[in-house]
Design a protein around this motif. Structure first.
Motif, PDB file in Angstrom:
ATOM      1  N   LEU A 184     -45.472  16.255  -8.942  1.00 27.26           N
ATOM      2  CA  LEU A 184     -45.247  17.320  -7.963  1.00 27.26           C
ATOM      3  C   LEU A 184     -46.378  18.344  -7.976  1.00 27.26           C
ATOM      4  O   LEU A 184     -46.694  18.954  -6.954  1.00 27.26           O
ATOM      5  CB  LEU A 184     -43.911  18.007  -8.240  1.00 27.26           C
ATOM      6  CG  LEU A 184     -42.656  17.221  -7.865  1.00 27.26           C
ATOM      7  CD1 LEU A 184     -41.405  17.952  -8.321  1.00 27.26           C
ATOM      8  CD2 LEU A 184     -42.597  16.988  -6.354  1.00 27.26           C
ATOM      9  N   THR A 185     -46.967  18.545  -9.142  1.00 29.19           N
ATOM     10  CA  THR A 185     -48.076  19.495  -9.252  1.00 29.19           C
ATOM     11  C   THR A 185     -49.353  18.956  -8.615  1.00 29.19           C
ATOM     12  O   THR A 185     -50.061  19.675  -7.899  1.00 29.19           O
ATOM     13  CB  THR A 185     -48.345  19.840 -10.731  1.00 29.19           C
ATOM     14  OG1 THR A 185     -47.183  20.444 -11.301  1.00 29.19           O
ATOM     15  CG2 THR A 185     -49.519  20.795 -10.865  1.00 29.19           C
ATOM     16  N   LEU A 186     -49.649  17.693  -8.861  1.00 31.77           N
ATOM     17  CA  LEU A 186     -50.931  17.131  -8.450  1.00 31.77           C
ATOM     18  C   LEU A 186     -50.905  16.451  -7.087  1.00 31.77           C
ATOM     19  O   LEU A 186     -51.951  16.267  -6.467  1.00 31.77           O
ATOM     20  CB  LEU A 186     -51.414  16.132  -9.501  1.00 31.77           C
ATOM     21  CG  LEU A 186     -51.606  16.678 -10.926  1.00 31.77           C
ATOM     22  CD1 LEU A 186     -52.095  15.564 -11.857  1.00 31.77           C
ATOM     23  CD2 LEU A 186     -52.587  17.844 -10.933  1.00 31.77           C
ATOM     24  N   SER A 187     -49.723  16.023  -6.638  1.00 33.05           N
ATOM     25  CA  SER A 187     -49.635  15.291  -5.374  1.00 33.05           C
ATOM     26  C   SER A 187     -49.695  16.256  -4.184  1.00 33.05           C
ATOM     27  O   SER A 187     -49.093  17.331  -4.222  1.00 33.05           O
ATOM     28  CB  SER A 187     -48.334  14.490  -5.318  1.00 33.05           C
ATOM     29  OG  SER A 187     -48.151  13.926  -4.037  1.00 33.05           O
ATOM     30  N   PRO A 188     -50.388  15.867  -3.111  1.00 31.49           N
ATOM     31  CA  PRO A 188     -50.388  16.714  -1.912  1.00 31.49           C
ATOM     32  C   PRO A 188     -49.041  16.698  -1.186  1.00 31.49           C
ATOM     33  O   PRO A 188     -48.758  17.572  -0.378  1.00 31.49           O
ATOM     34  CB  PRO A 188     -51.489  16.078  -1.044  1.00 31.49           C
ATOM     35  CG  PRO A 188     -51.547  14.646  -1.487  1.00 31.49           C
ATOM     36  CD  PRO A 188     -51.246  14.677  -2.962  1.00 31.49           C
ATOM     37  N   GLY A 189     -48.238  15.701  -1.483  1.00 30.67           N
ATOM     38  CA  GLY A 189     -46.915  15.616  -0.873  1.00 30.67           C
ATOM     39  C   GLY A 189     -45.866  16.312  -1.723  1.00 30.67           C
ATOM     40  O   GLY A 189     -46.172  17.060  -2.647  1.00 30.67           O
ATOM     41  N   GLY A 190     -44.596  16.067  -1.409  1.00 31.45           N
ATOM     42  CA  GLY A 190     -43.499  16.671  -2.153  1.00 31.45           C
ATOM     43  C   GLY A 190     -42.228  15.920  -1.850  1.00 31.45           C
ATOM     44  O   GLY A 190     -42.251  14.822  -1.279  1.00 31.45           O
ATOM     45  N   THR A 196     -44.551  10.106  -2.124  1.00 32.94           N
ATOM     46  CA  THR A 196     -44.285  10.939  -3.304  1.00 32.94           C
ATOM     47  C   THR A 196     -42.937  10.609  -3.910  1.00 32.94           C
ATOM     48  O   THR A 196     -42.788  10.555  -5.136  1.00 32.94           O
ATOM     49  CB  THR A 196     -44.341  12.433  -2.930  1.00 32.94           C
ATOM     50  OG1 THR A 196     -45.612  12.722  -2.335  1.00 32.94           O
ATOM     51  CG2 THR A 196     -44.145  13.311  -4.157  1.00 32.94           C
ATOM     52  N   GLU A 197     -41.939  10.382  -3.064  1.00 33.56           N
ATOM     53  CA  GLU A 197     -40.596  10.047  -3.566  1.00 33.56           C
ATOM     54  C   GLU A 197     -40.623   8.738  -4.359  1.00 33.56           C
ATOM     55  O   GLU A 197     -39.989   8.626  -5.414  1.00 33.56           O
ATOM     56  CB  GLU A 197     -39.608   9.928  -2.405  1.00 33.56           C
ATOM     57  CG  GLU A 197     -39.254  11.240  -1.725  1.00 33.56           C
ATOM     58  CD  GLU A 197     -38.159  12.004  -2.456  1.00 33.56           C
ATOM     59  OE1 GLU A 197     -37.780  11.617  -3.586  1.00 33.56           O
ATOM     60  OE2 GLU A 197     -37.672  12.997  -1.895  1.00 33.56           O
ATOM     61  N   LEU A 198     -41.355   7.743  -3.860  1.00 39.99           N
ATOM     62  CA  LEU A 198     -41.451   6.469  -4.578  1.00 39.99           C
ATOM     63  C   LEU A 198     -42.160   6.645  -5.916  1.00 39.99           C
ATOM     64  O   LEU A 198     -41.748   6.070  -6.934  1.00 39.99           O
ATOM     65  CB  LEU A 198     -42.179   5.442  -3.721  1.00 39.99           C
ATOM     66  CG  LEU A 198     -41.421   4.899  -2.508  1.00 39.99           C
ATOM     67  CD1 LEU A 198     -42.347   4.059  -1.630  1.00 39.99           C
ATOM     68  CD2 LEU A 198     -40.216   4.077  -2.945  1.00 39.99           C
ATOM     69  N   LEU A 199     -43.189   7.454  -5.934  1.00 46.83           N
ATOM     70  CA  LEU A 199     -43.914   7.711  -7.175  1.00 46.83           C
ATOM     71  C   LEU A 199     -43.046   8.482  -8.163  1.00 46.83           C
ATOM     72  O   LEU A 199     -43.031   8.181  -9.363  1.00 46.83           O
ATOM     73  CB  LEU A 199     -45.199   8.492  -6.879  1.00 46.83           C
ATOM     74  CG  LEU A 199     -46.145   8.743  -8.054  1.00 46.83           C
ATOM     75  CD1 LEU A 199     -46.518   7.434  -8.750  1.00 46.83           C
ATOM     76  CD2 LEU A 199     -47.394   9.466  -7.570  1.00 46.83           C
ATOM     77  N   LEU A 200     -42.285   9.458  -7.663  1.00 45.42           N
ATOM     78  CA  LEU A 200     -41.387  10.215  -8.525  1.00 45.42           C
ATOM     79  C   LEU A 200     -40.313   9.319  -9.136  1.00 45.42           C
ATOM     80  O   LEU A 200     -39.996   9.431 -10.318  1.00 45.42           O
ATOM     81  CB  LEU A 200     -40.718  11.345  -7.729  1.00 45.42           C
ATOM     82  CG  LEU A 200     -41.599  12.533  -7.357  1.00 45.42           C
ATOM     83  CD1 LEU A 200     -40.882  13.438  -6.352  1.00 45.42           C
ATOM     84  CD2 LEU A 200     -41.972  13.336  -8.597  1.00 45.42           C
ATOM     85  N   ALA A 201     -39.752   8.416  -8.328  1.00 44.53           N
ATOM     86  CA  ALA A 201     -38.729   7.495  -8.835  1.00 44.53           C
ATOM     87  C   ALA A 201     -39.302   6.575  -9.906  1.00 44.53           C
ATOM     88  O   ALA A 201     -38.636   6.252 -10.892  1.00 44.53           O
ATOM     89  CB  ALA A 201     -38.138   6.678  -7.683  1.00 44.53           C
ATOM     90  N   GLY A 251     -34.925   3.651 -11.326  1.00 45.97           N
ATOM     91  CA  GLY A 251     -35.674   4.117 -10.173  1.00 45.97           C
ATOM     92  C   GLY A 251     -34.755   4.423  -9.000  1.00 45.97           C
ATOM     93  O   GLY A 251     -34.998   5.357  -8.226  1.00 45.97           O
ATOM     94  N   THR A 252     -33.676   3.651  -8.858  1.00 48.81           N
ATOM     95  CA  THR A 252     -32.678   3.920  -7.818  1.00 48.81           C
ATOM     96  C   THR A 252     -31.998   5.262  -8.065  1.00 48.81           C
ATOM     97  O   THR A 252     -31.790   6.053  -7.131  1.00 48.81           O
ATOM     98  CB  THR A 252     -31.626   2.797  -7.789  1.00 48.81           C
ATOM     99  OG1 THR A 252     -32.269   1.555  -7.501  1.00 48.81           O
ATOM    100  CG2 THR A 252     -30.569   3.068  -6.732  1.00 48.81           C
ATOM    101  N   ILE A 253     -31.660   5.530  -9.323  1.00 47.00           N
ATOM    102  CA  ILE A 253     -31.067   6.833  -9.663  1.00 47.00           C
ATOM    103  C   ILE A 253     -32.032   7.953  -9.303  1.00 47.00           C
ATOM    104  O   ILE A 253     -31.645   8.976  -8.721  1.00 47.00           O
ATOM    105  CB  ILE A 253     -30.715   6.888 -11.163  1.00 47.00           C
ATOM    106  CG1 ILE A 253     -29.610   5.878 -11.489  1.00 47.00           C
ATOM    107  CG2 ILE A 253     -30.272   8.297 -11.570  1.00 47.00           C
ATOM    108  CD1 ILE A 253     -29.310   5.744 -12.975  1.00 47.00           C
ATOM    109  N   GLY A 254     -33.318   7.769  -9.647  1.00 42.64           N
ATOM    110  CA  GLY A 254     -34.308   8.782  -9.334  1.00 42.64           C
ATOM    111  C   GLY A 254     -34.531   8.955  -7.841  1.00 42.64           C
ATOM    112  O   GLY A 254     -34.656  10.072  -7.344  1.00 42.64           O
ATOM    113  N   MET A 255     -34.563   7.854  -7.110  1.00 41.27           N
ATOM    114  CA  MET A 255     -34.810   7.908  -5.668  1.00 41.27           C
ATOM    115  C   MET A 255     -33.667   8.624  -4.944  1.00 41.27           C
ATOM    116  O   MET A 255     -33.883   9.360  -3.982  1.00 41.27           O
ATOM    117  CB  MET A 255     -34.961   6.488  -5.128  1.00 41.27           C
ATOM    118  CG  MET A 255     -35.483   6.402  -3.713  1.00 41.27           C
ATOM    119  SD  MET A 255     -37.237   6.838  -3.648  1.00 41.27           S
ATOM    120  CE  MET A 255     -37.565   6.613  -1.895  1.00 41.27           C
ATOM    121  N   LEU A 256     -32.438   8.416  -5.425  1.00 43.81           N
ATOM    122  CA  LEU A 256     -31.275   9.041  -4.807  1.00 43.81           C
ATOM    123  C   LEU A 256     -30.993  10.431  -5.365  1.00 43.81           C
ATOM    124  O   LEU A 256     -30.066  11.106  -4.906  1.00 43.81           O
ATOM    125  CB  LEU A 256     -30.040   8.151  -5.003  1.00 43.81           C
ATOM    126  CG  LEU A 256     -30.086   6.771  -4.347  1.00 43.81           C
ATOM    127  CD1 LEU A 256     -28.845   5.964  -4.709  1.00 43.81           C
ATOM    128  CD2 LEU A 256     -30.222   6.891  -2.837  1.00 43.81           C
TER     129      LEU A 256
END
Length: 267
Positions: free
Chosen positions: A59-65, A71-76, A203-208
């Protein structure tokens, strides 16, 4: 040269074999010394924190959020890293035992007292480990230049800004998925397959953005330690409802249903 038939080597375990493996493993864990369970839970609580920490880095380094698909896929994906460390490292996670430790009780091989002992020791260890990790991360990592306090706040707010009903229902789904993961990990026969399962399910838990009581403990503590926007009441409400929801999801939707269909004649 091995005489083993490749078809035999790739043959799936039967449901009965999976259940028997879970029973053996769970009964063994219930009979472990208190200190062993507590330390294993502490280790898991510490290790799982790397997933939320990597989320803060993204979240700090990505231009997205949040809301941006990439970004959501990377976060998951990075959210799953902590679970990989815990599950493949064989540490004890409370949310796995919402399924694993319930089955011996249903089978008559363990008592409710033994279940409570296991849950209590692992849960306390998980929370202490998560608390320690969150405190260290919020104090030390901003100085590395890859994490901002605003990212810690954003991660926490994503979990605590929902109403209480959502926290419980979302917790049920998270516990359901974690119980299913514990069953599938037992069924899997290779490390690669287990690794893939961990990434897919967590990853599903994180994505949701489902409330997982142990990983979420770290996420909300991040916000509590770094932002006035998150209060003690927010933290306690999240933890209580996520924990109860996780226990219901793993215990009812996985342990009860899987055990019920296997003992009634599944192959």
């Amino acid at each position: 040269m091995s005489d083993q038939n490749p078809d035999t080597a790739l043959e799936q375990k039967t449901s009965r074999t999976i259940l028997d493996s879970i029973l053996d493993s769970a009964v063994h864990e219930m009979n472990r010394e208190r200190s062993g369970l507590l330390l294993s839970g502490l280790s898991a609580g510490l290790d799982i924190g790397f997933g939320p920490l990597l989320m803060a880095v993204v979240l700090t380094l990505s231009p997205g959020g949040y809301g941006d698909l990439g970004t959501e896929l990377l976060l998951a994906t990075v959210y799953s890293v902590g679970f990989v460390f815990v599950i493949l490292g064989r540490s004890e996670l409370f949310t796995e035992h919402t399924m694993l430790a319930v089955i011996p009780v249903m089978d008559g091989q363990a008592s409710l007292g033994q279940l409570g002992r296991l849950w209590g020791l692992v849960y306390v260890g998980n929370l202490i480990g998560g608390l320690s990790f969150a405190l260290l991360a919020t104090l030390l990592t901003p100085g590395l230049g890859v994490v901002e306090a605003a990212a810690f706040e954003e991660i926490a707010l994503k979990l605590v800004t929902h109403d209480l009903t959502w926290l419980f229902v979302g917790g049920v789904f998270a516990g359901w998925l974690m119980g299913l993961l514990a069953w599938l990990i037992t069924a899997a026969q290779e490390t690669t397959g287990r690794l893939l399962l961990v990434f897919i399910v967590t990853g599903t838990i994180g994505m949701l953005h489902l409330p997982h009581s142990i990983a979420g403990n770290v996420e909300v503590l991040f916000g509590l330690f770094s932002s006035p926007a998150i209060s003690i009441a927010d933290y306690l409400s999240f933890l209580a409802l996520a924990t109860v929801g996780n226990a219901v999801g793993g215990g009812v939707f996985v342990a009860a249903l899987k055990y019920g269909h296997v003992v009634r004649g599944a192959d």
